[in-house]
Design a protein around this motif. Structure first.
Motif, PDB file in Angstrom:
ATOM      1  N   THR A 240       0.823  -1.227   0.000  1.00 52.88           N
ATOM      2  CA  THR A 240       0.000   0.000   0.000  1.00 52.88           C
ATOM      3  C   THR A 240       0.848   1.265   0.000  1.00 52.88           C
ATOM      4  OG1 THR A 240      -0.298   0.192   2.421  1.00 52.88           O
ATOM      5  CG2 THR A 240      -1.846  -1.196   1.224  1.00 52.88           C
ATOM      6  N   TRP A 241       2.131   1.170  -0.331  1.00 51.10           N
ATOM      7  CA  TRP A 241       2.942   2.372  -0.521  1.00 51.10           C
ATOM      8  C   TRP A 241       2.456   3.066  -1.793  1.00 51.10           C
ATOM      9  CZ3 TRP A 241       7.764   3.949   1.985  1.00 51.10           C
ATOM     10  CH2 TRP A 241       8.383   5.023   1.376  1.00 51.10           C
ATOM     11  N   ILE A 242       2.255   4.353  -1.739  1.00 46.04           N
ATOM     12  CA  ILE A 242       1.778   5.136  -2.882  1.00 46.04           C
ATOM     13  C   ILE A 242       2.997   5.733  -3.582  1.00 46.04           C
ATOM     14  CG2 ILE A 242       0.403   7.124  -3.585  1.00 46.04           C
ATOM     15  CD1 ILE A 242      -1.446   6.582  -1.255  1.00 46.04           C
ATOM     16  N   TRP A 243       3.267   5.238  -4.803  1.00 42.80           N
ATOM     17  CA  TRP A 243       4.458   5.641  -5.543  1.00 42.80           C
ATOM     18  C   TRP A 243       4.202   6.839  -6.437  1.00 42.80           C
ATOM     19  CZ3 TRP A 243       8.917   3.751  -4.066  1.00 42.80           C
ATOM     20  CH2 TRP A 243       8.962   2.509  -3.429  1.00 42.80           C
ATOM     21  N   HIS A 244       3.011   7.011  -6.854  1.00 40.99           N
ATOM     22  CA  HIS A 244       2.674   8.121  -7.763  1.00 40.99           C
ATOM     23  C   HIS A 244       1.397   8.771  -7.268  1.00 40.99           C
ATOM     24  CE1 HIS A 244       1.462  10.306 -11.382  1.00 40.99           C
ATOM     25  NE2 HIS A 244       0.313   9.663 -11.329  1.00 40.99           N
ATOM     26  N   ALA A 245       1.401  10.107  -7.172  1.00 40.30           N
ATOM     27  CA  ALA A 245       0.231  10.849  -6.708  1.00 40.30           C
ATOM     28  C   ALA A 245       0.100  12.116  -7.542  1.00 40.30           C
ATOM     29  CB  ALA A 245       0.353  11.193  -5.221  1.00 40.30           C
ATOM     30  N   PHE A 246      -0.971  12.176  -8.314  1.00 40.53           N
ATOM     31  CA  PHE A 246      -1.280  13.356  -9.117  1.00 40.53           C
ATOM     32  C   PHE A 246      -2.638  13.877  -8.667  1.00 40.53           C
ATOM     33  CE2 PHE A 246      -3.421  15.022 -12.999  1.00 40.53           C
ATOM     34  CZ  PHE A 246      -2.698  16.203 -13.103  1.00 40.53           C
ATOM     35  N   PHE A 247      -2.635  15.059  -8.040  1.00 40.96           N
ATOM     36  CA  PHE A 247      -3.840  15.601  -7.417  1.00 40.96           C
ATOM     37  C   PHE A 247      -4.113  16.997  -7.957  1.00 40.96           C
ATOM     38  CE2 PHE A 247      -5.973  18.026  -4.035  1.00 40.96           C
ATOM     39  CZ  PHE A 247      -7.079  17.222  -3.821  1.00 40.96           C
ATOM     40  N   GLY A 248      -5.391  17.269  -8.219  1.00 37.91           N
ATOM     41  CA  GLY A 248      -5.784  18.603  -8.648  1.00 37.91           C
ATOM     42  C   GLY A 248      -6.709  18.643  -9.834  1.00 37.91           C
ATOM     43  N   ALA A 249      -6.929  17.520 -10.514  1.00 43.37           N
ATOM     44  CA  ALA A 249      -7.824  17.525 -11.675  1.00 43.37           C
ATOM     45  C   ALA A 249      -9.266  17.718 -11.216  1.00 43.37           C
ATOM     46  CB  ALA A 249      -7.686  16.223 -12.457  1.00 43.37           C
ATOM     47  N   PRO A 250     -10.066  18.521 -11.930  1.00 42.43           N
ATOM     48  CA  PRO A 250     -11.475  18.708 -11.542  1.00 42.43           C
ATOM     49  C   PRO A 250     -12.262  17.409 -11.582  1.00 42.43           C
ATOM     50  CG  PRO A 250     -10.773  20.407 -13.099  1.00 42.43           C
ATOM     51  CD  PRO A 250      -9.679  19.388 -13.056  1.00 42.43           C
ATOM     52  N   GLY A 251     -13.277  17.327 -10.726  1.00 37.00           N
ATOM     53  CA  GLY A 251     -14.052  16.103 -10.616  1.00 37.00           C
ATOM     54  C   GLY A 251     -14.901  15.767 -11.814  1.00 37.00           C
ATOM     55  N   SER A 351      -7.466  25.857  -3.561  1.00 38.95           N
ATOM     56  CA  SER A 351      -7.077  24.532  -4.057  1.00 38.95           C
ATOM     57  C   SER A 351      -5.625  24.207  -3.707  1.00 38.95           C
ATOM     58  CB  SER A 351      -7.278  24.470  -5.571  1.00 38.95           C
ATOM     59  OG  SER A 351      -6.515  25.478  -6.223  1.00 38.95           O
ATOM     60  N   GLU A 352      -4.777  25.244  -3.569  1.00 38.73           N
ATOM     61  CA  GLU A 352      -3.386  24.997  -3.169  1.00 38.73           C
ATOM     62  C   GLU A 352      -3.308  24.403  -1.765  1.00 38.73           C
ATOM     63  OE1 GLU A 352      -4.552  27.828  -4.239  1.00 38.73           O
ATOM     64  OE2 GLU A 352      -3.681  28.087  -6.239  1.00 38.73           O
ATOM     65  N   ASP A 353      -4.174  24.855  -0.868  1.00 35.15           N
ATOM     66  CA  ASP A 353      -4.192  24.285   0.485  1.00 35.15           C
ATOM     67  C   ASP A 353      -4.628  22.828   0.463  1.00 35.15           C
ATOM     68  OD1 ASP A 353      -3.416  26.759   1.461  1.00 35.15           O
ATOM     69  OD2 ASP A 353      -5.467  27.414   1.842  1.00 35.15           O
ATOM     70  N   LEU A 354      -5.604  22.503  -0.378  1.00 33.25           N
ATOM     71  CA  LEU A 354      -6.060  21.114  -0.477  1.00 33.25           C
ATOM     72  C   LEU A 354      -4.965  20.222  -1.051  1.00 33.25           C
ATOM     73  CD1 LEU A 354      -9.707  21.623  -1.796  1.00 33.25           C
ATOM     74  CD2 LEU A 354      -8.892  21.513   0.558  1.00 33.25           C
ATOM     75  N   HIS A 355      -4.229  20.720  -2.032  1.00 35.98           N
ATOM     76  CA  HIS A 355      -3.115  19.951  -2.594  1.00 35.98           C
ATOM     77  C   HIS A 355      -2.053  19.692  -1.532  1.00 35.98           C
ATOM     78  CE1 HIS A 355       0.683  19.326  -4.779  1.00 35.98           C
ATOM     79  NE2 HIS A 355      -0.066  18.767  -5.713  1.00 35.98           N
ATOM     80  N   SER A 356      -1.738  20.710  -0.735  1.00 40.27           N
ATOM     81  CA  SER A 356      -0.736  20.543   0.307  1.00 40.27           C
ATOM     82  C   SER A 356      -1.189  19.538   1.356  1.00 40.27           C
ATOM     83  CB  SER A 356      -0.438  21.895   0.961  1.00 40.27           C
ATOM     84  OG  SER A 356       0.542  21.773   1.963  1.00 40.27           O
ATOM     85  N   ILE A 357      -2.458  19.571   1.734  1.00 46.31           N
ATOM     86  CA  ILE A 357      -2.977  18.628   2.731  1.00 46.31           C
ATOM     87  C   ILE A 357      -2.946  17.206   2.191  1.00 46.31           C
ATOM     88  CG2 ILE A 357      -5.072  17.931   3.952  1.00 46.31           C
ATOM     89  CD1 ILE A 357      -5.744  20.891   4.257  1.00 46.31           C
ATOM     90  N   MET A 358      -3.357  17.022   0.934  1.00 44.83           N
ATOM     91  CA  MET A 358      -3.364  15.674   0.353  1.00 44.83           C
ATOM     92  C   MET A 358      -1.953  15.114   0.262  1.00 44.83           C
ATOM     93  SD  MET A 358      -4.982  13.094  -0.861  1.00 44.83           S
ATOM     94  CE  MET A 358      -6.660  13.651  -1.194  1.00 44.83           C
ATOM     95  N   MET A 359      -0.995  15.908  -0.187  1.00 44.70           N
ATOM     96  CA  MET A 359       0.371  15.427  -0.287  1.00 44.70           C
ATOM     97  C   MET A 359       0.950  15.101   1.095  1.00 44.70           C
ATOM     98  SD  MET A 359       1.070  15.245  -3.493  1.00 44.70           S
ATOM     99  CE  MET A 359      -0.655  14.807  -3.742  1.00 44.70           C
TER     100      MET A 359
END
Length: 456
Positions: A240-251, A351-359
């Motif tokens: 369950t190690w997450i090797w790739h994370a791309f966050f920010g695309a609209p739903g 959205s920048e704050d949400l990206h920082s929290i997710m990362m």
């Protein structure tokens, strides 16, 4: 005439002095009344002007007492709450938490404990990090941390943002990295054991609801659930190690649209990724692949199951592929269960704050996996006692030794023709069909071999 004028001026002077005495007396009485009111409000615990800013009240939070109580609860040699309580409330062991605390304090002076203008001790690093962890782990509001951590709402929000930036700056390069050579050897060795040689991980997307999405963006971010969401594309391995994370695309985007915006294959097309070779059913391949569901395109780097398997071989292959593809689903489930802030609606505006929290949540998740995951070495004959208490979330068993994989790392100059050649090789549908057929035969022969071994 002169005497009358002098008497008139003397009378006016006397009246003026009388008025001044009356005004002085009224001013003195007003000051006395104001002083008495101030002393009374101080006695009642409130300020007459209600804080340094008009309209705000001053709250005596007893920061020092809160710090002492917190230390007795968790951070002394014999704390009030035991290790399993700390693990449940902070989502990690105390040793890992303290290493993070020391790194964050050294990285950002904001988390140091200082003395204010009145000579009082400010908030301690333990109070600030505990507040941030409570908000991340429990998904609670900023105001709810005031009772235990003694951080006001605005301070708690600022503290969380600074903490996320610090975690990204300190640990981002390590725990958000692409698999290096040693990581690929371990992943491919495990994939060979599971019957899918060449598999790097599982790929899928997750949506995070955005409660405070700006009204002008709501249509762009609304997806199938008719609520604004932001998409996370991730690759997870067996642990369950997450090797790739791309966050920010609209739903409003589906998985294919997110893939076209994702940097998933940037290292491959630029020639920066380590190259390796493997064989499946006697055929040689040079590109690793991800297990995906049916929505993804038929590329050579994606392996999908059959929606309607019409033979026993295809049914067995589909069962194995769908089982191992759940690695990324398990990673999403653990991420949301461990950090409840990404499970509930996001209450931040930027959205920048949400990206920082997710990362930050992904980095902390990978740190916990590295700290707690126990994997039995290939050359170890020691049995694992299931009744033995351990902090590990999962244990990998029955790992067999496989021959090491050969790697070739090239960082040549990428021309347009070379770039297009690599991109076409990634997106080749013929290779996808050939690889899936070979995997069907490989899984079937492997299962038949295991049955023969168990029969004897």
């Amino acid at each position: 005439m002169g005497d009358r004028r002098r008497r008139s001026m003397a009378m006016q002077m006397a009246q003026y002095q009388a008025r001044m005495e009356i005004e002085d007396a009224e001013l003195f009485n007003a000051e006395v009344e104001l002083f008495n009111s101030f002393m009374q409000s101080e006695h009642n615990g409130e300020s007459s002007h209600r804080g340094s800013v008009t309209g705000r009240s001053y709250v005596q939070r007893d920061r020092e007492e809160c710090h002492d109580r917190m230390m007795k609860d968790y951070f002394i040699e014999r704390p009030r709450f035991h290790a399993h309580d700390f693990r449940r409330r902070f989502r990690m062991r105390r040793e890992l938490f303290e290493s993070i605390l020391n790194a964050v304090v050294n990285h950002d002076q904001y988390f140091e404990r200082r003395v204010d203008a009145t000579g009082r001790q400010g908030l301690s690093p333990h109070q600030k990090l505990t507040s941030a962890f409570r908000m991340l782990a429990n998904g609670c509001s900023a105001d709810s941390t005031d009772e235990y951590c003694r951080l006001a709402e605005s301070t708690a929000i600022e503290n969380l943002k600074r903490f996320c930036k610090a975690i990204e700056g300190i640990y981002g390069a390590t725990y958000l990295r692409n698999p290096n050579r040693a990581d690929l050897k371990r992943l491919l060795r495990k994939a060979e054991k599971r019957g899918f040689p060449g598999m790097i991980g599982s790929l899928d997307c997750m949506h995070w609801e955005w409660k405070n999405c700006p009204t002008g963006w709501a249509g762009q971010f609304k997806g199938r659930h008719d609520k604004p969401t932001i998409v996370l594309e991730a690759v997870a391995s067996y642990d369950t190690w997450i090797w790739h994370a791309f966050f920010g695309a609209p739903g409003s985007n589906n998985d294919i649209n997110v893939l076209w915006s994702s940097p998933l294959f940037d290292n491959v097309v630029n020639g920066w990724a380590p190259e390796f070779r493997y064989k499946v059913n006697g055929n040689r391949y040079e590109l690793g692949y991800y297990l995906t569901d049916g929505i993804y395109p038929s590329w050579s780097t994606f392996v999908k199951s059959f929606s309607h398997p019409d033979s026993a071989k295809k049914k067995l292959y589909s069962q194995r592929q769908e089982s191992y593809r759940k690695d990324v689903e398990r990673a999403f489930g653990i991420l949301q269960a461990r950090w409840a802030i990404v499970r509930g609606p996001a209450r931040f505006w930027q959205s920048e704050d949400l990206h920082s929290i997710m990362m930050t949540c992904i980095i902390l998740h990978n740190m916990i996996v590295e700290d707690e995951y126990i994997e039995i070495e290939e050359d170890s004959d020691e049995d694992v006692d299931d009744d033995q208490p351990t902090h590990a979330r999962a244990i990998a068993r029955d790992v067999e030794y496989l021959a090491p994989t050969t790697y070739e790392t090239r960082q040549d100059r990428v021309t347009l023709s070379e770039y297009m050649r690599r991109l076409n090789r990634i997106q080749a549908p013929q290779c996808h069909d050939t690889l899936r057929k070979d995997l069907v035969e490989h899984v079937w022969r492997r299962e038949d071999l295991f049955e023969q071994i168990h029969r004897f």
